[in-house]
Design a protein around this motif. Structure first.
Motif, PDB file in Angstrom:
ATOM      1  N   UNK A  26      24.391 -18.151 -23.238  1.00  0.00           N
ATOM      2  CA  UNK A  26      24.355 -18.074 -21.782  1.00  0.00           C
ATOM      3  C   UNK A  26      24.027 -16.643 -21.387  1.00  0.00           C
ATOM      4  N   UNK A  27      22.887 -16.465 -20.783  1.00  0.00           N
ATOM      5  CA  UNK A  27      22.449 -15.121 -20.452  1.00  0.00           C
ATOM      6  C   UNK A  27      22.279 -14.999 -18.948  1.00  0.00           C
ATOM      7  N   UNK A  28      22.548 -13.828 -18.411  1.00  0.00           N
ATOM      8  CA  UNK A  28      22.199 -13.618 -17.003  1.00  0.00           C
ATOM      9  C   UNK A  28      20.826 -12.981 -17.027  1.00  0.00           C
ATOM     10  N   UNK A  50      14.808 -14.125 -19.900  1.00  0.00           N
ATOM     11  CA  UNK A  50      14.609 -14.356 -21.336  1.00  0.00           C
ATOM     12  C   UNK A  50      15.968 -14.302 -22.024  1.00  0.00           C
ATOM     13  N   UNK A  51      16.104 -15.093 -23.060  1.00  0.00           N
ATOM     14  CA  UNK A  51      17.397 -15.141 -23.752  1.00  0.00           C
ATOM     15  C   UNK A  51      17.589 -13.877 -24.588  1.00  0.00           C
ATOM     16  N   UNK A  52      18.660 -13.180 -24.323  1.00  0.00           N
ATOM     17  CA  UNK A  52      18.928 -11.930 -25.033  1.00  0.00           C
ATOM     18  C   UNK A  52      19.060 -12.171 -26.532  1.00  0.00           C
ATOM     19  N   UNK A 106      19.629 -10.454 -15.583  1.00  0.00           N
ATOM     20  CA  UNK A 106      19.603  -9.131 -14.994  1.00  0.00           C
ATOM     21  C   UNK A 106      18.624  -8.197 -15.692  1.00  0.00           C
ATOM     22  N   UNK A 107      18.812  -8.020 -16.989  1.00  0.00           N
ATOM     23  CA  UNK A 107      17.984  -7.065 -17.715  1.00  0.00           C
ATOM     24  C   UNK A 107      16.766  -7.738 -18.309  1.00  0.00           C
ATOM     25  N   UNK A 108      16.983  -8.870 -18.916  1.00  0.00           N
ATOM     26  CA  UNK A 108      15.881  -9.521 -19.627  1.00  0.00           C
ATOM     27  C   UNK A 108      15.122 -10.483 -18.729  1.00  0.00           C
ATOM     28  N   UNK A 109      15.503 -10.556 -17.487  1.00  0.00           N
ATOM     29  CA  UNK A 109      14.802 -11.356 -16.483  1.00  0.00           C
ATOM     30  C   UNK A 109      14.526 -12.781 -16.948  1.00  0.00           C
ATOM     31  N   UNK A 146      22.341 -13.021  -9.593  1.00  0.00           N
ATOM     32  CA  UNK A 146      21.611 -13.864 -10.533  1.00  0.00           C
ATOM     33  C   UNK A 146      22.530 -14.877 -11.182  1.00  0.00           C
TER      34      UNK A 146
END
Lengths: 242, 812
Positions: free
Chosen positions: B13-15, B22-24, B17-20, B2
């Motif tokens: 900057x978010x990957x 969405x900004x953590x 992976x978990x939040x698909x 990803x």
């Protein structure tokens, strides 16, 4: 968890662990296992970020939890400064520094089945995280936040599915954060066969529910539910520093 | 794998992976219980009306708000209630207020005010549109020219802060904002301290750092002396800024390494790879300036930001010239410039560049010394002609009539007013009439330095007053932009009617037109003007505008009035073929009456070329784009008009309309609310707000707005009655009102377009199409927006709607 209206008597899963530790109750032990099981991934990330190999980090994390639970490390927690996140990391660092060496870790962790940890999944997550400029502590905190959010989103998805709103959640999920707010409501309304206003209201409720679930989740890891805001702010600042 | 994504809201900057995706960070913010946050929107905090949320961080919430006293949009930062218990947060907040409020610089985010609302402290700052430098660097979208421009501005800002005795101590890309106009703004003085402060402050900083809150992230931007205890001074900020320069030019941080220890070592010992090797497009001198700023030993860096800026400005000027001159002639001139550098020496040029160009000016309302209110129009027209005369100057923003008029009788000092209006310079003065002799005194002052650039006095007979005004326009234009060629001078001079009587009625007409009020009277005044000053191009152009407004706002039949608008505009163009006001008027006739979209585009383009900063030009061109379905460009155009004329109810209403067409009704209402703050009872705003509220399913509120808007005249009463009874479900009353409209339609005109809207809203599809046909027959004003107007959404699936679009020429 029980939270009184006036805040005179409040407990969290973490305080229950602390308070009941002396009594050696099964429920306390279960609560602690549950907390550890939830939040071991950040520690694994921390170890990896410290330069440990996949195997070494896995052994270290597994070994730590065995040690943590068997040696009742949690009894040393300072109730007044009670963030489970901080306590866990401090304990882990101490463990690394003072007690851990690869052979003994393998010995301790190799035979233990106290916790079921999905290392492969954690490793695949670790590999896709943008980590190039972050300290192990930041990686730990970010993974902590990510783990929290993962649990929250799963719980919300379950709730919605059970209520018969699985499709609605699937369509509206992307509007949860500000950056997508308002854009594409019309298309979503058409897809769901509801009005745009209904979409707006549903998104508002979803956002509120995320907030509530997150607070519930965090309140399990702090000694005082009133500290939930501090914990969220602290995590936000950690993420800002990136 | 990803790919990391950068959140548009917070820059995190978010990957996915978990939040698909969405900004953590934004998700986490949802957990902060801010019950008051939503409630504050729409409410009044002291004299600030909260109109929306700009962002939320760990420490506080930032709102967009309207300063109802000064009628300007601001940003308000609240420390959250819970942060009040956080001593560090509170300390930073106070420090930011104290430090930044000492500074007044175009490249430092201005703190306008501090306050306390129900126990919550807040800061009032200028509201900036744009994005953080960090985001811009990550996008990789900065050109060499932009980097040079931003660098000069940042050094200039640091210079101002240091001169005011403040060190910023936290210079990094995320603390710098790039405005939508491409200017830099330094934010967050939360760690600032006086240049002369002792070591206690340093201890505190370290305690911040060790607490893990705030300073950790700045480690790669900290200067070596901040670690070895050798003390901080202006050169410390220069080191951090050097890191920022490096990152802008190369896209990578100079000293970031895998671990904090390695980063620290890099800051202390390593020399980063030269900028030129990573980005050959950057000029050598920029690289040298950056390298000097990044010297480990403070004494090897520039002594001051001013010194670095001077070195860099030379490069920025070179680039400006180079991009402007690509022709042979340009190259020869460039060669000349280079020779100038060689022969005249850098010092001379530095002195020249210190005199930075004025990019914005406000003409404050002239004072009338006649002591006779009947002569006040002289002062008004002097103000007006200077605003209009200077606005075509390229690269100069002239604050509008509506903006400067807000300060009439405020009693504030001109320079202070200029600062409030965020302009570089102000012009103000007085007009005095004795007998037939008129004397004008006026001054031009640089707000940034307080220095008077020009002060002039002129006298003429009342008949020659127009010429006297032109003289002032040319004199100030010369000061602002150097000497003018005769062609340039000719372009600036507006040929307002010279006859004093003609001038008086002309000025009154313009006043009414700007208010969008009593256009019938404005038409009379302009006709009188033309009787006294036959063939005057401006008067004819504005006569055309007046007719256009009669159709748009006063329910006149287009077939009766539009030919008159066309004729007046054409007469004006015969007199002056490049007069932007006339080009625009004819363009509007082509757009909304002839449905000749190509013709409208051509004329609007010509107008924009003739005067790129004419707010009406941008506003109407924006409407053209809206009609063509390009709402993004429409929004950008009208936003630009709003930036030039931030207090114009007409322009803000237009911006609201675009948001409405974009189906962003909440934002549309935000704009309309600003309009009502500026001018209660601004009828077009109320009508537009009513339509937005209908879309928001708030019929009661919508009716209230219609009621406000339709108080214009009796011609609206029946249609309003019909709306009222239709929406509230009183069928019998509705039928009566519709019958009344039918009866009266023989004697007075009611736009069939509004009837089509009415029936669409009430779900009467067939009737709606009948009226739509009549509107097409009449060529109603707003038909050209049919494709984008959400009110007609219920009709879109009907084949008759497609036919209507085809007839207007809007079908795909």
């Amino acid at each position: 968890m029980k939270v009184s209206d006036h805040g005179f008597f409040t407990t969290t899963q973490w305080t229950m662990v602390q308070a009941a530790a002396a009594l050696e109750t099964t429920s306390a032990q279960q609560a602690l296992s549950s907390l550890c099981e939830r939040y071991w991934t950040p520690l694994y990330f921390f170890a990896r970020r410290h330069g440990l190999s996949e195997d070494a980090a896995r052994d270290l994390t597994q070994g730590f939890f065995t040690f943590f639970l068997e040696k009742r490390v949690f009894e040393r927690a300072d109730r007044e400064r009670g963030r489970f996140r901080s306590f866990l990391l401090t304990s882990f660092k101490n463990f690394m520094r003072n007690e851990w060496d690869r052979e003994s870790a393998v010995k301790r962790g190799g035979s233990s089945t106290l916790l079921s940890l999905e290392f492969e999944r954690a490793e695949s997550l670790y590999r896709i995280e943008p980590i190039e400029t972050r300290t192990p502590e930041q990686v730990y905190d970010e993974q902590w936040a990510s783990t929290l959010m993962d649990r929250v989103l799963r719980r919300l998805a379950d709730e919605m599915r059970r209520a018969g709103y699985g499709t609605r959640f699937r369509v509206l999920r992307r509007f949860l954060t500000e950056s997508t707010r308002g854009e594409g409501y019309r298309e979503a309304a058409i897809e769901l066969g509801i009005s745009e206003t209904a979409v707006k209201v549903a998104v508002h409720r979803l956002r509120k529910r995320v907030g509530q679930l997150l607070r519930t989740e965090i309140s399990d890891t702090v000694s005082d539910p009133r500290a939930v805001d501090d914990e969220i702010r602290c995590l936000l600042e950690v993420l800002s520093a990136r | 794998m990803n790919r990391p994504q950068t959140c548009k809201t917070c820059g995190y900057q978010t990957s996915d992976s978990v939040t698909e995706g969405l900004c953590l960070r934004c998700l986490l913010s949802l957990g902060l219980e801010e019950p008051d946050q939503e409630d504050l929107v729409g409410s009044l905090v002291d004299h600030y009306r909260i109109i929306g949320t700009l962002g939320m961080g760990g420490m506080g919430v930032v709102y967009r708000a309207e300063d109802v006293r000064l009628n300007r949009v601001v940003a308000i930062k609240f420390l959250t209630e819970r942060s009040l218990t956080d001593q560090l947060a509170q300390k930073r907040f106070e420090r930011e207020a104290r430090a930044a409020s000492q500074l007044n610089h175009p490249n430092i985010c201005t703190i306008h005010d501090v306050g306390n609302f129900e126990g919550q402290p807040y800061l009032v700052m200028e509201c900036i549109e744009g994005s953080s430098l960090r985001a811009r660097i990550r996008e990789g979208s900065l050109s060499s020219q932009e980097i040079l421009k931003l660098s000069v501005q940042l050094l200039d800002a640091l210079e101002a802060a240091h001169e005011a005795g403040l060190l910023h101590r936290d210079i990094k890309p995320s603390n710098i904002f790039v405005t939508s106009r491409g200017d830099a703004k330094i934010l967050d003085f939360g760690l600032a301290r006086p240049v002369s402060a002792g070591r206690e402050e340093d201890v505190e900083t370290w305690s911040d750092a060790t607490s893990g809150r705030g300073v950790i992230g700045t480690l790669p931007y900290m200067a070596p002396e901040q670690f070895d205890g050798s003390g901080e001074d202006a050169r410390t900020d220069l080191f951090s800024l050097g890191c920022v320069f490096y990152e802008m030019a190369t896209g990578k941080a100079a000293f970031v390494r895998d671990t904090p220890a390695a980063t620290l070592k890099s800051v202390l010992d390593e020399t980063p790879e030269p900028v030129g090797e990573l980005n050959p497009a950057m000029p050598q001198a920029f690289n040298q300036v950056t390298a000097r700023m990044l010297q480990k030993r403070a004494e090897r860096r520039y002594e001051s930001a001013a010194e670095a800026r001077k070195d860099l400005e030379l490069q920025a000027a070179y680039y400006r010239q180079a991009s402007a001159m690509s022709s042979w002639r340009g190259r020869i001139l460039m060669l000349f410039l280079v020779l100038c550098v060689l022969f005249l020496g850098i010092h001379t040029l530095n002195t020249y560049f210190e005199q930075r160009e004025i990019e914005s000016v406000a003409v404050l309302p002239f004072e009338s010394l006649a002591g006779d209110s009947a002569k006040e129009y002289l002062a008004l027209s002097m103000t007006d002609s200077l605003i209009q005369g200077l606005s075509p100057i390229g690269g100069l923003r002239v604050a509008s009539w509506s903006s400067s008029d807000l300060f009439r009788d405020s009693g504030a000092e001109p320079v202070e007013i200029g600062r409030s209006m965020e302009v570089d310079a102000v012009i103000w003065g007085s007009v005095e009439q004795r007998g037939d002799e008129i004397t004008v005194r006026a001054a031009l002052v640089d707000v940034r330095t307080g220095k008077e650039l020009s002060a002039r006095e002129g006298t003429s007979s009342s008949k020659e007053f127009g010429n006297l005004q032109n003289g002032f326009i040319l004199a100030f234009a010369g000061v602002l932009r150097g000497s003018l060629s005769s062609a340039e001078a000719d372009r600036l001079v507006r040929r307002t009617p010279e006859d004093p009587e003609a001038f008086e009625v002309y000025s009154r007409a313009l006043y009414l037109l700007r208010k969008r009020e009593r256009t019938d009277l404005a038409v009379d005044y302009l006709k009188q003007t033309l009787e006294l000053a036959p063939g005057n191009a401006l008067a004819n152009a504005y006569l055309s505008h007046a007719y256009l407004m009669q159709v748009a706002y006063e329910n006149h039949r287009p077939r009766d009035v539009m030919p008159l608008a066309r004729s007046a505009a054409q007469t004006a163009l015969n007199e002056n073929p490049n007069l932007p006001e006339a080009l625009l008027a004819l363009a509007m006739v082509k757009l909304s009456y002839d449905w000749d979209f190509a013709g409208a585009y051509e004329l609007m383009s010509q107008s924009l070329e003739s005067d790129p900063d004419l707010p009406t030009g941008l506003h109407w061109f924006g409407l053209y784009y809206a009609a063509m379905g390009d709402l993004e460009t429409a929004h950008a155009m009208i936003s630009r008009a709003k930036s030039l004329e931030p207090h114009s109810p007409v322009v803000i209403t237009a911006l609201g309309r675009i948001s409405y067409y974009q189906r962003d009704y909440v934002e549309a209402m935000n704009q309309y609310r600003q309009v009502f703050l500026l001018e209660e009872g601004f009828a077009p705003g109320h009508l537009a707000a009513g339509l937005a509220l209908l879309q928001l399913r708030q019929p009661e509120e919508a009716l209230f707005q219609f009621r406000q808007g339709l108080q214009l005249g009796p011609e609206w009463s029946e249609i309003f009655d019909a709306f009222d009874s239709g929406i509230s479900g009183r069928t019998e009353r509705l039928n009566q009102a519709l019958e009344q409209i039918r009866l009266e339609s023989e004697s007075k005109y009611l736009s069939p377009f509004y009837m089509a809207v009415l029936h669409t809203v009430l779900g009467r599809r067939d009737e709606a199409f009948e009226w739509l046909d009549k509107a097409i027959e009449d060529r109603s004003e707003y038909l050209v927006y049919l494709e984008v107007d959400p009110v007609f959404d219920p009709l879109r699936s009907d084949a008759r709607f497609e036919s209507a679009l085809e007839l207007i020429g809007l079908a795909d």
